[in-house]
Motif scaffolding. Structure first.
Motif, PDB file in Angstrom:
ATOM      1  N   GLN A   1       0.835  -1.201   0.000  1.00 48.30           N
ATOM      2  CA  GLN A   1       0.000   0.000   0.000  1.00 48.30           C
ATOM      3  C   GLN A   1       0.872   1.254   0.000  1.00 48.30           C
ATOM      4  N   GLY A   2       1.908   1.269   0.845  1.00 45.20           N
ATOM      5  CA  GLY A   2       2.791   2.425   0.910  1.00 45.20           C
ATOM      6  C   GLY A   2       3.540   2.649  -0.390  1.00 45.20           C
ATOM      7  N   LEU A   3       3.966   1.548  -1.005  1.00 45.52           N
ATOM      8  CA  LEU A   3       4.676   1.631  -2.286  1.00 45.52           C
ATOM      9  C   LEU A   3       3.790   2.243  -3.363  1.00 45.52           C
ATOM     10  N   VAL A   4       2.575   1.739  -3.457  1.00 46.69           N
ATOM     11  CA  VAL A   4       1.632   2.235  -4.463  1.00 46.69           C
ATOM     12  C   VAL A   4       1.259   3.687  -4.184  1.00 46.69           C
ATOM     13  N   ALA A   5       1.023   4.004  -2.918  1.00 46.55           N
ATOM     14  CA  ALA A   5       0.634   5.365  -2.563  1.00 46.55           C
ATOM     15  C   ALA A   5       1.726   6.356  -2.938  1.00 46.55           C
ATOM     16  N   TYR A   6       2.988   5.995  -2.680  1.00 44.55           N
ATOM     17  CA  TYR A   6       4.070   6.921  -2.982  1.00 44.55           C
ATOM     18  C   TYR A   6       4.184   7.175  -4.479  1.00 44.55           C
ATOM     19  N   PHE A   7       4.277   6.099  -5.268  1.00 43.21           N
ATOM     20  CA  PHE A   7       4.548   6.272  -6.692  1.00 43.21           C
ATOM     21  C   PHE A   7       3.340   6.773  -7.479  1.00 43.21           C
ATOM     22  N   LEU A   8       2.131   6.389  -7.101  1.00 40.47           N
ATOM     23  CA  LEU A   8       0.969   6.742  -7.914  1.00 40.47           C
ATOM     24  C   LEU A   8       0.198   7.947  -7.404  1.00 40.47           C
TER      25      LEU A   8
ATOM     26  N   GLY B   1       9.523 -10.680  -5.505  1.00 38.67           N
ATOM     27  CA  GLY B   1       8.175 -10.129  -5.390  1.00 38.67           C
ATOM     28  C   GLY B   1       8.219  -8.656  -5.038  1.00 38.67           C
ATOM     29  N   LEU B   2       9.140  -8.291  -4.132  1.00 41.25           N
ATOM     30  CA  LEU B   2       9.314  -6.880  -3.792  1.00 41.25           C
ATOM     31  C   LEU B   2       9.775  -6.078  -4.999  1.00 41.25           C
ATOM     32  N   TRP B   3      10.763  -6.612  -5.729  1.00 41.80           N
ATOM     33  CA  TRP B   3      11.308  -5.866  -6.866  1.00 41.80           C
ATOM     34  C   TRP B   3      10.304  -5.734  -7.997  1.00 41.80           C
ATOM     35  N   PHE B   4       9.512  -6.778  -8.243  1.00 37.15           N
ATOM     36  CA  PHE B   4       8.492  -6.680  -9.280  1.00 37.15           C
ATOM     37  C   PHE B   4       7.481  -5.582  -8.915  1.00 37.15           C
ATOM     38  N   ALA B   5       7.073  -5.556  -7.638  1.00 36.93           N
ATOM     39  CA  ALA B   5       6.127  -4.534  -7.188  1.00 36.93           C
ATOM     40  C   ALA B   5       6.744  -3.141  -7.306  1.00 36.93           C
ATOM     41  N   TYR B   6       7.991  -3.012  -6.885  1.00 30.69           N
ATOM     42  CA  TYR B   6       8.681  -1.714  -6.931  1.00 30.69           C
ATOM     43  C   TYR B   6       8.811  -1.208  -8.372  1.00 30.69           C
ATOM     44  N   HIS B   7       9.285  -2.075  -9.257  1.00 32.41           N
ATOM     45  CA  HIS B   7       9.538  -1.621 -10.625  1.00 32.41           C
ATOM     46  C   HIS B   7       8.238  -1.309 -11.374  1.00 32.41           C
TER      47      HIS B   7
ATOM     48  N   ALA C   1       5.400  -0.165  -9.977  1.00 30.36           N
ATOM     49  CA  ALA C   1       4.913   1.112  -9.459  1.00 30.36           C
ATOM     50  C   ALA C   1       5.787   2.267  -9.946  1.00 30.36           C
ATOM     51  N   ALA C   2       7.110   2.056  -9.955  1.00 31.99           N
ATOM     52  CA  ALA C   2       8.025   3.105 -10.403  1.00 31.99           C
ATOM     53  C   ALA C   2       7.820   3.418 -11.884  1.00 31.99           C
ATOM     54  N   MET C   3       7.583   2.401 -12.699  1.00 30.57           N
ATOM     55  CA  MET C   3       7.372   2.642 -14.122  1.00 30.57           C
ATOM     56  C   MET C   3       6.064   3.384 -14.368  1.00 30.57           C
ATOM     57  N   LEU C   4       5.038   3.067 -13.597  1.00 26.70           N
ATOM     58  CA  LEU C   4       3.785   3.801 -13.744  1.00 26.70           C
ATOM     59  C   LEU C   4       3.980   5.274 -13.374  1.00 26.70           C
ATOM     60  N   ALA C   5       4.830   5.536 -12.382  1.00 24.84           N
ATOM     61  CA  ALA C   5       5.145   6.923 -12.049  1.00 24.84           C
ATOM     62  C   ALA C   5       5.935   7.579 -13.174  1.00 24.84           C
ATOM     63  N   THR C   6       6.810   6.817 -13.808  1.00 33.67           N
ATOM     64  CA  THR C   6       7.650   7.360 -14.882  1.00 33.67           C
ATOM     65  C   THR C   6       6.815   7.785 -16.082  1.00 33.67           C
ATOM     66  N   VAL C   7       5.922   6.917 -16.528  1.00 38.98           N
ATOM     67  CA  VAL C   7       5.137   7.237 -17.724  1.00 38.98           C
ATOM     68  C   VAL C   7       4.137   8.348 -17.448  1.00 38.98           C
ATOM     69  N   ALA C   8       3.872   8.630 -16.160  1.00 45.12           N
ATOM     70  CA  ALA C   8       2.935   9.705 -15.823  1.00 45.12           C
ATOM     71  C   ALA C   8       3.639  11.040 -15.620  1.00 45.12           C
ATOM     72  N   LEU C   9       4.966  11.073 -15.693  1.00 43.92           N
ATOM     73  CA  LEU C   9       5.695  12.319 -15.447  1.00 43.92           C
ATOM     74  C   LEU C   9       5.252  13.474 -16.356  1.00 43.92           C
TER      75      LEU C   9
END
Length: 255
Positions: A90-97, A162-168, A170-178
Motif C-alpha cells: 500500500q505504501g509503495l503504491v501510494a508513494y509512486f501513484l 516479489g518486492l522488486w516486481f512490485a517496486y519496478h 509502481a516506479a514505471m507507472l510513475a515514470t510514464v505519468a511524469l
C-alpha cells in the motif's frame, strides 16, 4: 535587506536542496559543482567546505532521498504478518501513484533516478542496495508470515523478487505519468485513486494473497471501496461484509 544567515547544518541542507533539481535535469556526469553553487547562491569553495567532492555531494543527496521517513521506519518495525505485507505494498503504491505526481521534490528525485539509469547507474545502484538492505528483509518476513497463515499461496517466485516486481511496476507507472495526463500511461482508468486501488489489488494478487484476504484488509480501511473492484471479489466470501465495495467518495483516498 540583510540576507538570512544559516548555520552549518542549514547551509548544508540548502545546498542539497539546490543540487537536487540540477542533478535531476543534467545527470551526474554533466552536473558541475559550479552549477550547483550557482543554484544554491553560494561560492564553489563553500560547496567543497561541506562536501569534499562532487561524488560526496551526490551520495549525500542520495541519503536525503531515502533516509528520515518516519512512516517507512514504522513499517519496517512492524511484526511480520499479512497486514504488514499489505501495508508495505500500500505504501509503495501510494508513494509512486499518488504522492509523487503531486510533489515537485519527489518528482525531481524520480527524475534523478531516471537520469542515473541513462548514465552510469550509480544513483540507481545506491537506491537498489539501500532497498535491499533496509526493506527486503521485513518485506520477505511479512510475505512468509502471510503464507504461513494461509493468507497467501506460495508462488514459484523468490520473495525478494516479489518486492522488486512490485517496486519496478509502481516506479514505471510513475515514470510514464511524469509528463502529466492519464492518456500518456495508456491505462483505461483516469481517476488516480482508482488506478492506485487496481494496482494495489494486482500486486497483492501477484504476491499470492487470495481475493477474500485482500477484501478483508480493504474492509479494515486500508483502501476505500470502489465499484470497479467489486467485480474482482467472489460473491459473499466467507467472513467478508458483502457491501464493502458499494461506491464511496473517491476524493478521500485511503493510502
Amino acid at each position: 535587506m540583510n540576507a538570512v544567515r544559516l548555520d552549518c547544518a542549514e547551509r548544508r541542507q540548502a545546498i542539497l536542496d539546490a543540487a537536487l533539481p540540477v542533478f535531476a535535469e543534467r545527470g551526474f556526469a554533466a552536473t558541475t559543482t559550479r552549477a550547483v553553487a550557482e543554484a544554491a547562491g553560494v561560492s564553489e569553495a563553500l560547496i567543497f567546505k561541506h562536501f569534499p567532492s562532487k561524488t560526496a555531494l551526490y551520495e549525500a543527496l542520495f541519503l536525503t532521498c531515502v533516509e528520515g521517513d518516519p512512516e517507512l521506519a514504522r513499517l519496517c518495525a512492524l511484526p511480520p504478518s499479512t497486514a504488514t505485507l499489505v501495508a508495505f505494498v500500500q505504501g509503495l503504491v501510494a508513494y509512486f501513484l499518488l504522492e509523487l505526481p503531486a510533489d515537485p521534490a519527489a518528482r525531481a528525485r524520480h527524475r534523478l533516478l531516471l537520469q542515473s539509469l541513462l548514465g552510469d547507474g550509480s544513483f540507481a545502484t545506491l537506491t537498489s542496495r539501500w532497498i535491499a538492505s533496509r526493506i527486503a528483509g521485513p518485506f520477505c518476513a511479512a510475505l512468509a508470515a502471510a503464507q504461513a497463515a494461509g493468507d497467501a499461496t506460495p508462488e514459484p517466485v523468490a520473495a525478494e523478487n516479489g518486492l522488486w516486481f512490485a517496486y519496478h511496476l509502481a516506479a514505471m507507472l510513475a515514470t510514464v505519468a511524469l509528463p502529466g495526463g492519464a492518456a500518456v500511461t495508456g491505462l483505461a482508468v483516469a481517476d488516480a485513486g482508482e488506478r492506485a486501488r487496481q494496482v494495489l489489488w494486482f500486486l497483492l494478487r501477484g504476491l499470492g494473497l487470495t481475493p477474500a484476504v485482500i477484501t478483508l484488509h480493504l474492509t479494515a480501511g486500508l483502501v476505500p471501496a470502489s465499484p470497479v473492484t467489486a467485480g474482482l471479489v467472489p460473491a459473499s466470501p466467507a467472513g467478508v461484509c458483502p457491501q464493502i465495495f458499494q461506491g464511496k467518495d473517491d476524493s478521500h483516498v485511503g493510502f
